[in-house]
Design a protein around this motif. Structure first.
Motif, PDB file in Angstrom:
ATOM      1  N   GLU A  29      48.102  12.944 -33.882  1.00  0.00           N
ATOM      2  CA  GLU A  29      46.948  12.039 -33.757  1.00  0.00           C
ATOM      3  C   GLU A  29      46.196  12.248 -32.446  1.00  0.00           C
ATOM      4  OE1 GLU A  29      48.806   8.233 -34.277  1.00  0.00           O
ATOM      5  OE2 GLU A  29      48.727   8.389 -36.460  1.00  0.00           O
ATOM      6  N   GLY A  30      46.574  13.296 -31.699  1.00  0.00           N
ATOM      7  CA  GLY A  30      45.881  13.576 -30.443  1.00  0.00           C
ATOM      8  C   GLY A  30      46.299  12.685 -29.298  1.00  0.00           C
ATOM      9  N   LYS A  31      47.415  12.012 -29.462  1.00  0.00           N
ATOM     10  CA  LYS A  31      47.980  11.203 -28.390  1.00  0.00           C
ATOM     11  C   LYS A  31      49.131  11.970 -27.765  1.00  0.00           C
ATOM     12  CE  LYS A  31      45.334   7.704 -29.484  1.00  0.00           C
ATOM     13  NZ  LYS A  31      45.773   6.329 -29.672  1.00  0.00           N
ATOM     14  N   ALA A  32      49.374  11.685 -26.488  1.00  0.00           N
ATOM     15  CA  ALA A  32      50.477  12.366 -25.818  1.00  0.00           C
ATOM     16  C   ALA A  32      51.817  11.832 -26.316  1.00  0.00           C
ATOM     17  CB  ALA A  32      50.370  12.160 -24.317  1.00  0.00           C
ATOM     18  N   LYS A  33      52.789  12.719 -26.386  1.00  0.00           N
ATOM     19  CA  LYS A  33      54.162  12.301 -26.664  1.00  0.00           C
ATOM     20  C   LYS A  33      55.076  13.001 -25.662  1.00  0.00           C
ATOM     21  CE  LYS A  33      55.198  15.877 -30.113  1.00  0.00           C
ATOM     22  NZ  LYS A  33      55.659  16.170 -31.468  1.00  0.00           N
ATOM     23  N   VAL A  34      56.213  12.394 -25.415  1.00  0.00           N
ATOM     24  CA  VAL A  34      57.161  12.931 -24.453  1.00  0.00           C
ATOM     25  C   VAL A  34      58.061  13.948 -25.143  1.00  0.00           C
ATOM     26  CG1 VAL A  34      59.088  12.352 -22.923  1.00  0.00           C
ATOM     27  CG2 VAL A  34      57.099  10.831 -23.067  1.00  0.00           C
ATOM     28  N   VAL A  35      58.143  15.146 -24.534  1.00  0.00           N
ATOM     29  CA  VAL A  35      58.981  16.193 -25.125  1.00  0.00           C
ATOM     30  C   VAL A  35      60.015  16.732 -24.128  1.00  0.00           C
ATOM     31  CG1 VAL A  35      57.281  16.896 -26.843  1.00  0.00           C
ATOM     32  CG2 VAL A  35      57.260  17.974 -24.587  1.00  0.00           C
ATOM     33  N   GLY A  36      60.009  16.210 -22.909  1.00  0.00           N
ATOM     34  CA  GLY A  36      60.983  16.685 -21.929  1.00  0.00           C
ATOM     35  C   GLY A  36      61.076  15.735 -20.755  1.00  0.00           C
ATOM     36  N   ASP A  37      62.017  16.022 -19.873  1.00  0.00           N
ATOM     37  CA  ASP A  37      62.254  15.164 -18.710  1.00  0.00           C
ATOM     38  C   ASP A  37      61.502  15.672 -17.485  1.00  0.00           C
ATOM     39  OD1 ASP A  37      63.982  13.696 -20.239  1.00  0.00           O
ATOM     40  OD2 ASP A  37      65.775  14.741 -19.512  1.00  0.00           O
ATOM     41  N   LEU A  38      61.276  14.789 -16.538  1.00  0.00           N
ATOM     42  CA  LEU A  38      60.706  15.143 -15.239  1.00  0.00           C
ATOM     43  C   LEU A  38      61.626  14.601 -14.150  1.00  0.00           C
ATOM     44  CD1 LEU A  38      56.947  14.208 -15.790  1.00  0.00           C
ATOM     45  CD2 LEU A  38      57.880  16.513 -15.614  1.00  0.00           C
TER      46      LEU A  38
END
Ligand code: SF4
Length: 57
Positions: A29-38
């Protein structure tokens, strides 16, 4: 640290996706999603840099 994105708040500006490519991607949907850690410092930067206030711990 694993962050969260509130898709109701995210405006899809792409800043987090462009700046922290290993941690955020766009969803269908063009929204950001979390795919990893920082790490802690970078996570705080990401939270502070989101213009919509959509990123949180
Ligand atoms: S920086 Fe914020 S508003 Fe922009 S894509 Fe990332 S979560 Fe969404």
């Amino acid at each position: 640290m694993t962050l969260k994105v509130d898709s109701e708040l995210c405006v899809g500006c792409g800043l987090c996706v462009g700046s922290y490519a290993g941690a955020f991607e766009f969803d269908e949907e063009g929204k950001a999603k979390v795919v990893g850690d920082l790490d802690e410092t970078t996570a705080e930067e990401a939270i502070a840099s989101c213009p919509a206030g959509a990123i949180s711990k």
